[in-house]
Structures are given as structure tokens and as C-alpha cells.
Design an enzyme around this catalytic site. Structure first.
Site, mmCIF file in Angstrom:
data_model
loop_
_atom_site.group_PDB
_atom_site.id
_atom_site.type_symbol
_atom_site.label_atom_id
_atom_site.label_comp_id
_atom_site.label_asym_id
_atom_site.label_seq_id
_atom_site.Cartn_x
_atom_site.Cartn_y
_atom_site.Cartn_z
ATOM 1 N N SER A 31 71.075 70.902 76.881
ATOM 2 C CA SER A 31 70.439 72.016 77.189
ATOM 3 C C SER A 31 71.128 73.213 77.421
ATOM 4 O O SER A 31 72.002 73.385 76.150
ATOM 5 C CB SER A 31 69.513 71.929 78.468
ATOM 6 O OG SER A 31 68.277 72.699 78.387
ATOM 7 N N HIS A 64 62.401 66.256 77.584
ATOM 8 C CA HIS A 64 63.578 67.246 77.739
ATOM 9 C C HIS A 64 64.572 66.233 78.806
ATOM 10 O O HIS A 64 64.152 66.430 80.007
ATOM 11 C CB HIS A 64 63.198 68.474 78.112
ATOM 12 C CG HIS A 64 64.562 69.382 78.245
ATOM 13 N ND1 HIS A 64 65.114 69.793 77.209
ATOM 14 C CD2 HIS A 64 65.054 70.085 79.254
ATOM 15 C CE1 HIS A 64 66.173 70.703 77.321
ATOM 16 N NE2 HIS A 64 66.110 70.919 78.948
HETATM 17 C C1 GCU Z 1 65.428 76.641 80.261
HETATM 18 C C2 GCU Z 1 66.038 77.732 79.091
HETATM 19 C C3 GCU Z 1 66.480 76.806 77.930
HETATM 20 C C4 GCU Z 1 67.514 75.832 78.562
HETATM 21 C C5 GCU Z 1 66.899 74.872 79.661
HETATM 22 C C6 GCU Z 1 68.157 74.044 80.391
HETATM 23 O O1 GCU Z 1 64.233 76.156 79.657
HETATM 24 O O2 GCU Z 1 64.875 78.376 78.819
HETATM 25 O O3 GCU Z 1 67.178 77.968 77.017
HETATM 26 O O4 GCU Z 1 68.164 75.065 77.391
HETATM 27 O O5 GCU Z 1 66.478 75.957 80.667
HETATM 28 O O6 GCU Z 1 69.116 74.445 80.485
HETATM 29 O O7 GCU Z 1 67.529 73.277 81.050
#
Ligand code: GCU
Length: 390
Positions: A225, A367
Site C-alpha cells: 500500500s 486489501h
Molecule cells: C489509504 C490511501 C491509499 C494507501 C492506503 C494504505 O487507503 O488512500 O493510497 O495505499 O491507505 O497505505 O493502506
């Protein structure tokens, strides 16, 4: 048979169409309009140009590379870690600059009973520090050390907050406070927090180069992420990493901005104003004006290995946009005589594409960074690094 083929053909046509419509910048055409036809021209002209465009417009410019004051303190070596399967080293990487000093607390597990030096994977941890507990009292699939070691790889990890807290603190804390000039106002291309974390991974590589048990020429950098955005930027800037892994990095990671699916540039700049350089905010709702797109970030890894992982339930990170970025990076790999991704059709769930120098999977589920993802990264590494042994 027909029933299977027809939807496949329609889907393939849609995939190709969706990408053609995007008017992506061509990685093989310079800003002056010159067509790049060789890996030599790519290296001398276009690669530096694209890297600079990302620096100036997206991630920002680090004021320092390897700092003059950088030391490695081996705090502990335990040769009987993981029931004797690994040697654990805890290393403090100290750095200092005009505004103060800082320390990266690195944990490394090196498999015993394998020939040295050993290749491996470095995780940039952006979740709670317990996920990278070196004592192994807490075990998390986010960093499955036991599995990594069992597969014959070094497992290394550090926490991103050792470089910079993940907060919009006016760039006072962390490495920004240590290295930024206090005399001049902050410039539109000054480094953001993602670039600060990436800088930290490079300092860990500085350490790897000194450790004779670790094969610094075969180390991968892994991030999930926001950590995946970081591993990609690190791999672009620091060509010492032989493998770069992005897990569900999404917007301003592996996903194409011009698709405008999932998280947008505007949303990410609003939600996380400290991650990128100030100039990036100029592209809010103006994706098409950005002089680069994320397939070119992936292309900056060529001819090295890069692996992009998506999850089907992670629409915010736009799995198809992550896949298409890999597809459109392949033209640069071809300059090196390499197949890139080796496919232009979106793979079925849980069927990794890992035979080319760009690897990709979309797994079922949400995710997250799971042990099954790590296994895919290591399957990819095995394919390319252990070829001679297969
Ligand atoms: C949020 C953000 C993302 C990121 C994520 C994370 O959802 O909007 O861009 O990748 O956090 O790091 O878990």
C-alpha cells in the site's frame, strides 16, 4: 468451446481498448520527440528524463543521498534464532545531518545452513511495529519470517516511522527536519514522506553492502500500500535493488492515474498532503497534464525484476490499472531483449504471471499483505534467481 472463447475475446478487446483510450505518455519518446530505439539510449537519455519528471512533479527531491555521517551498529547477533534455523542480527543504522540525528532499527534473519551470501527481501513496514517483531513473540502474516527463511531467503524489515512519522507535520519531524535547509522556503519539488521512507530503504542497502552473509546484489524491496508506493520509488531511485515488489500500492504506486479509477490524485493529495511534493497538487483533477504516468515508474526498474500484486477486493487501488501499468512498461523491457510481463490479458484470480521480468498477480480477497502474497514474490524470485538450480 465457443461459449468460453467469445467472452474471452470480448474481454481482451475491452482491455486493449481501455488502455488505448488513455493517451498514456510513451516511455520510448523523449520530451523533445526523439524515439528511443536502444537500451543504450534509454539509459543515457530517457531514463534520466523520466526519473527527473517523477522527482520534480510527484515524489520530490531528496537533498541528500548517502549522508557523510552514517554508521552501522550491530546490537545483537543470535545464531540460534528460529530454533536454530536462522541467525538474527539487530542493526541500528545511525545517520545525522544539520538538523539532528536519527536511527533505523533494522531486523535481519539470515537462514543458517545455506551457502553465503544469501539473497533476500527487505520489508518497509507501514503497519504497527508488532508486525515486524524480531523476538517472534508476535507473528504476523504481514512479515512471515519463518516462511521466508524456510524458503532460503534473508528476511529483513524496518519501520517507516524511523525515517518520518506518517503525519502532516509541516515536514519538521524525521529526516526532513534533519536534512532540509532551514534558510530557504520549502520548494515545490522538496521531498515528501514517501521519498523519505524510500531514502531509508537505501540506507538499509548501504548496510547490506557491508554484511558478508547477505547478497546485496540480489535483494528485493517489498512494500504494501503506502509502503508499495515507497518500494517502487525506492527501486526507481536506487538501482542496487535487484527486485522491487509493490503489493496493492494503488494510486501513485502501480496504478495508472489516467484511468481515474479508485483513488484519484486529488483524493490522495487531500487525504495525505505530506506524502508527495507540493507540486503534485497541481495535478488534482488534471491527470492528463501529468508529464508521466505510473507505467513509466515501473519501466524505471528495467531490466531488473519487478513484481506487482493486486487484490480483487481492493477497488480503491484499481487492480486493472495496476495490471495495465505493467503491460505498458513492457516496451522498455523489450529494449533489453526481455519479455516484460509476457501477457496483455488480465490473468484469472490467483494465477500469477511470473515468467517475464515483470511479474503480476491478482488474488482473491481484500486489501492486505498475506503469506500467500509473499509466497508468490518468492516463487518469482526462485524462477529468476535459482534458474540454474532448477
Ligand atoms: C489509504 C490511501 C491509499 C494507501 C492506503 C494504505 O487507503 O488512500 O493510497 O495505499 O491507505 O497505505 O493502506
Amino acid at each position: 468451446m465457443k461459449l468460453v472463447l467469445i467472452p474471452t475475446i470480448i474481454f481482451l478487446a475491452m482491455t486493449a481498448h481501455a488502455a488505448d483510450d488513455l493517451s498514456l505518455p510513451d516511455p520510448l519518446k523523449t520530451l523533445a520527440g526523439q524515439k528511443i530505439v536502444s537500451s543504450k539510449e534509454w539509459r543515457s537519455t530517457r531514463r534520466p528524463e523520466i526519473l527527473e519528471l517523477f522527482r520534480a512533479n510527484v515524489y520530490g527531491r531528496a537533498p541528500v543521498g548517502r549522508p557523510a555521517e552514517l554508521t552501522f551498529e550491530l546490537k545483537e547477533t543470535t545464531e540460534t534464532a528460529l530454533s536454530g534455523k536462522a541467525t538474527r542480527k539487530l542493526v541500528d543504522i545511525h545517520f545525522s545531518g544539520p538538523g539532528g540525528k536519527g536511527t533505523i532499527r533494522l531486523a535481519v534473519f539470515i537462514p543458517n545452513n545455506v551457502p553465503k551470501p544469501v539473497p533476500g527481501l527487505l520489508l518497509i513496514c507501514n503497519r504497527d511495529r508488532t508486525n515486524i517483531d524480531p523476538s517472534r513473540k508476535t507473528k504476523s502474516p504481514f512479515w512471515p519470517v519463518e516462511r521466508i527463511v524456510e524458503r532460503g531467503y534473508v528476511a529483513a524489515a524496518f519501520h517507516n516511522s524511523d525515517l518520518d512519522p506518517d503525519m502532516n507535520d509541516g515536514f519538521k519531524d524525521g529526516v526532513h527536519g534533519i536534512y532540509d535547509s532551514v534558510d530557504a522556503p520549502r520548494s515545490p519539488d522538496a521531498w515528501g514522506t514517501i521519498a523519505a521512507w524510500a531514502w531509508g530503504a537505501s540506507r538499509v542497502m548501504d548496510y547490506f553492502e557491508t554484511d558478508r552473509d547477505i547478497d546485496a546484489t540480489r535483494m528485493g524491496v517489498v512494500g504494501h500500500s503506502r509502503g508499495g508506493k515507497t518500494s517502487l520509488w525506492c527501486g526507481a531511485v536506487d538501482e542496487r535493488f535487484a527486485l522491487v515488489v509493490s503489493n496493492e500500492s494503488g494510486c501513485t504506486g502501480a496504478a495508472l492515474a489516467r484511468r481515474k479509477k479508485g483513488e484519484s490524485i486529488k483524493a490522495i493529495n487531500r487525504g495525505f498532503p505530506h506524502w508527495f511534493c507540493a507540486k503534485y497538487k497541481q495535478y488534482n483533477d488534471k491527470e492528463n497534464e501529468l508529464p508521466v504516468d505510473q507505467h513509466e515508474l515501473i519501466a524505471l526498474m528495467a531490466p531488473r525484476l519487478v513484481y506487482v500484486a493486486s487484490a480483487a477486493g481492493d477497488g480503491w487501488a484499481d487492480p486493472e490499472g495496476e495490471f495495465l501499468a505493467c503491460v505498458h512498461a513492457a516496451s522498455v523491457y523489450r529494449l533489453f531483449g526481455l519479455p516484460g510481463l509476457g501477457s496483455t490479458s488480465f490473468p484469472p484470480l490467483d494465477h500469477p504471471l511470473n515468467s517475464g521480468h515483470i511479474g503480476y498477480h491478482v488474488r482473491s480477497g481484500k486489501h492486505n499483505l498475506l503469506e500467500s502474497d509473499w509466497n508468490c514474490f518468492m516463487d518469482f524470485a526462485d524462477k529468476h534467481w535459482k534458474k540454474s538450480q532448477q
